[in-house]
Design a protein around this motif. Structure first.
Motif, PDB file in Angstrom:
ATOM      1  N   GLY A 137      88.800  49.037   4.666  1.00  0.00           N
ATOM      2  CA  GLY A 137      88.408  48.026   3.692  1.00  0.00           C
ATOM      3  C   GLY A 137      88.353  48.551   2.279  1.00  0.00           C
ATOM      4  N   ASP A 138      87.729  47.761   1.419  1.00  0.00           N
ATOM      5  CA  ASP A 138      87.629  48.067  -0.008  1.00  0.00           C
ATOM      6  C   ASP A 138      86.222  48.549  -0.342  1.00  0.00           C
ATOM      7  N   TRP A 139      86.158  49.659  -1.083  1.00  0.00           N
ATOM      8  CA  TRP A 139      84.892  50.311  -1.419  1.00  0.00           C
ATOM      9  C   TRP A 139      84.807  50.568  -2.918  1.00  0.00           C
ATOM     10  N   LYS A 140      83.597  50.612  -3.441  1.00  0.00           N
ATOM     11  CA  LYS A 140      83.348  50.964  -4.845  1.00  0.00           C
ATOM     12  C   LYS A 140      82.247  52.007  -4.859  1.00  0.00           C
ATOM     13  N   ASN A 141      82.416  53.048  -5.703  1.00  0.00           N
ATOM     14  CA  ASN A 141      81.368  54.076  -5.727  1.00  0.00           C
ATOM     15  C   ASN A 141      80.445  53.905  -6.925  1.00  0.00           C
ATOM     16  N   ASP A 142      79.464  54.783  -7.014  1.00  0.00           N
ATOM     17  CA  ASP A 142      78.431  54.726  -8.036  1.00  0.00           C
ATOM     18  C   ASP A 142      78.954  54.958  -9.454  1.00  0.00           C
ATOM     19  N   LEU A 143      80.192  55.436  -9.609  1.00  0.00           N
ATOM     20  CA  LEU A 143      80.794  55.625 -10.931  1.00  0.00           C
ATOM     21  C   LEU A 143      81.762  54.497 -11.282  1.00  0.00           C
ATOM     22  N   GLY A 144      81.970  53.550 -10.354  1.00  0.00           N
ATOM     23  CA  GLY A 144      82.867  52.422 -10.607  1.00  0.00           C
ATOM     24  C   GLY A 144      84.282  52.638 -10.100  1.00  0.00           C
ATOM     25  N   SER A 145      84.535  53.728  -9.385  1.00  0.00           N
ATOM     26  CA  SER A 145      85.867  53.970  -8.811  1.00  0.00           C
ATOM     27  C   SER A 145      86.061  53.068  -7.601  1.00  0.00           C
ATOM     28  N   ASN A 146      87.321  52.668  -7.356  1.00  0.00           N
ATOM     29  CA  ASN A 146      87.655  51.782  -6.246  1.00  0.00           C
ATOM     30  C   ASN A 146      88.548  52.495  -5.246  1.00  0.00           C
ATOM     31  N   PHE A 197      87.219  64.890  -0.092  1.00  0.00           N
ATOM     32  CA  PHE A 197      85.932  64.252   0.154  1.00  0.00           C
ATOM     33  C   PHE A 197      85.555  64.467   1.612  1.00  0.00           C
ATOM     34  N   VAL A 198      84.288  64.704   1.891  1.00  0.00           N
ATOM     35  CA  VAL A 198      83.744  64.691   3.250  1.00  0.00           C
ATOM     36  C   VAL A 198      82.497  63.829   3.217  1.00  0.00           C
ATOM     37  N   GLY A 199      82.234  63.163   4.337  1.00  0.00           N
ATOM     38  CA  GLY A 199      81.056  62.326   4.332  1.00  0.00           C
ATOM     39  C   GLY A 199      80.775  61.689   5.665  1.00  0.00           C
ATOM     40  N   GLN A 200      79.883  60.725   5.603  1.00  0.00           N
ATOM     41  CA  GLN A 200      79.516  59.979   6.797  1.00  0.00           C
ATOM     42  C   GLN A 200      79.300  58.523   6.420  1.00  0.00           C
ATOM     43  N   CYS A 201      79.705  57.655   7.324  1.00  0.00           N
ATOM     44  CA  CYS A 201      79.529  56.218   7.164  1.00  0.00           C
ATOM     45  C   CYS A 201      78.208  55.828   7.824  1.00  0.00           C
ATOM     46  N   PHE A 202      77.288  55.284   7.035  1.00  0.00           N
ATOM     47  CA  PHE A 202      75.984  54.871   7.552  1.00  0.00           C
ATOM     48  C   PHE A 202      75.854  53.358   7.522  1.00  0.00           C
ATOM     49  N   GLY A 229      72.777  45.834   8.447  1.00  0.00           N
ATOM     50  CA  GLY A 229      74.214  45.851   8.652  1.00  0.00           C
ATOM     51  C   GLY A 229      75.022  46.259   7.421  1.00  0.00           C
ATOM     52  N   LYS A 230      74.360  46.731   6.361  1.00  0.00           N
ATOM     53  CA  LYS A 230      75.059  47.167   5.152  1.00  0.00           C
ATOM     54  C   LYS A 230      75.590  48.581   5.344  1.00  0.00           C
ATOM     55  N   GLU A 231      76.897  48.746   5.097  1.00  0.00           N
ATOM     56  CA  GLU A 231      77.540  50.047   5.256  1.00  0.00           C
ATOM     57  C   GLU A 231      77.541  50.815   3.937  1.00  0.00           C
ATOM     58  N   THR A 232      77.339  52.111   4.035  1.00  0.00           N
ATOM     59  CA  THR A 232      77.364  53.009   2.880  1.00  0.00           C
ATOM     60  C   THR A 232      78.099  54.278   3.280  1.00  0.00           C
ATOM     61  N   LEU A 233      78.962  54.742   2.399  1.00  0.00           N
ATOM     62  CA  LEU A 233      79.638  56.025   2.605  1.00  0.00           C
ATOM     63  C   LEU A 233      78.951  57.052   1.711  1.00  0.00           C
ATOM     64  N   GLN A 234      78.320  58.043   2.313  1.00  0.00           N
ATOM     65  CA  GLN A 234      77.683  59.134   1.585  1.00  0.00           C
ATOM     66  C   GLN A 234      78.680  60.285   1.583  1.00  0.00           C
ATOM     67  N   THR A 235      79.135  60.703   0.404  1.00  0.00           N
ATOM     68  CA  THR A 235      80.180  61.727   0.339  1.00  0.00           C
ATOM     69  C   THR A 235      79.819  62.881  -0.587  1.00  0.00           C
ATOM     70  N   MET A 236      80.484  63.994  -0.333  1.00  0.00           N
ATOM     71  CA  MET A 236      80.480  65.146  -1.223  1.00  0.00           C
ATOM     72  C   MET A 236      81.941  65.495  -1.470  1.00  0.00           C
ATOM     73  N   VAL A 240      82.306  70.399  -8.022  1.00  0.00           N
ATOM     74  CA  VAL A 240      81.710  69.798  -6.829  1.00  0.00           C
ATOM     75  C   VAL A 240      80.795  68.657  -7.260  1.00  0.00           C
ATOM     76  N   GLY A 241      80.711  67.637  -6.421  1.00  0.00           N
ATOM     77  CA  GLY A 241      79.833  66.511  -6.741  1.00  0.00           C
ATOM     78  C   GLY A 241      79.611  65.626  -5.527  1.00  0.00           C
ATOM     79  N   THR A 242      78.902  64.549  -5.747  1.00  0.00           N
ATOM     80  CA  THR A 242      78.621  63.583  -4.688  1.00  0.00           C
ATOM     81  C   THR A 242      78.922  62.179  -5.190  1.00  0.00           C
ATOM     82  N   ASN A 243      79.251  61.297  -4.272  1.00  0.00           N
ATOM     83  CA  ASN A 243      79.417  59.870  -4.563  1.00  0.00           C
ATOM     84  C   ASN A 243      78.884  59.054  -3.400  1.00  0.00           C
TER      85      ASN A 243
END
Length: 157
Positions: free
Chosen positions: A29-38, A99-104, A109-116, A135-138
């Motif tokens: 699907g379509d995702w947007k991160n905390d910096l506005g990237s799609n 990027f590495v992360g986990q889908c929570f 039922g709200k999905e969030t991708l926590q990434t580094m 290095v950073g997180t999104n």
């Protein structure tokens, strides 16, 4: 607590376990991160491989930002809240980000991708290598909350 109260608590517990086990965190699907990237992730195949496109909202280059391809994989043995990783080969610079992360999925039922991530820029020389990796997180949230919620969208790449 009497037998009736215990039975009620047990029934609520079993319903909760059944409901939560049916929920799956889906990367497609379509995702947007905390910096506005799609980011758009295409269907995940049975082996857990996927591809997609990433449009960053931030860049240090002076070149125009354009969509860049991404490829990745997720673990398919635990689909409730899978771990994943993907690489973006930037189309407008000599940089690559992994990027590495986990889908929570939360209780609503709200999905969030926590990434580094690690961003590697091209060093001009070996002497400049020391500062070529950042290095950073999104945190990514689904752009359309109702899209793919609770659905498993899978196909071959």
């Amino acid at each position: 607590m009497g037998k009736m109260g215990f039975s009620l608590v047990l029934a609520l517990f079993l319903v909760t376990i059944g409901a939560s086990s049916e929920r799956k965190c889906i990367l497609t699907g379509d995702w947007k991160n905390d910096l506005g990237s799609n980011m758009t992730i295409s269907a995940v195949n049975e082996a857990g491989q996927f591809s997609g496109l990433y449009l960053t909202a931030v860049s240090a280059t002076e070149k125009p930002i354009v969509e860049s391809p991404l490829t990745g994989s997720q673990h398919v043995d635990n689909l409730e809240q899978p771990t994943f990783g993907f690489t973006v080969k930037w189309s407008f610079s000599d940089s690559t980000t992994v990027f590495v992360g986990q889908c929570f999925m939360d209780d609503q039922g709200k999905e969030t991708l926590q990434t580094m991530w690690l961003l590697r820029v091209k060093a001009k020389s070996m002497g400049d290598n020391w500062n070529a990796t950042m290095v950073g997180t999104n945190v990514f949230t689904r752009k359309l909350e109702e899209q793919n919620l609770g659905e498993s969208v899978r196909s071959d790449l």
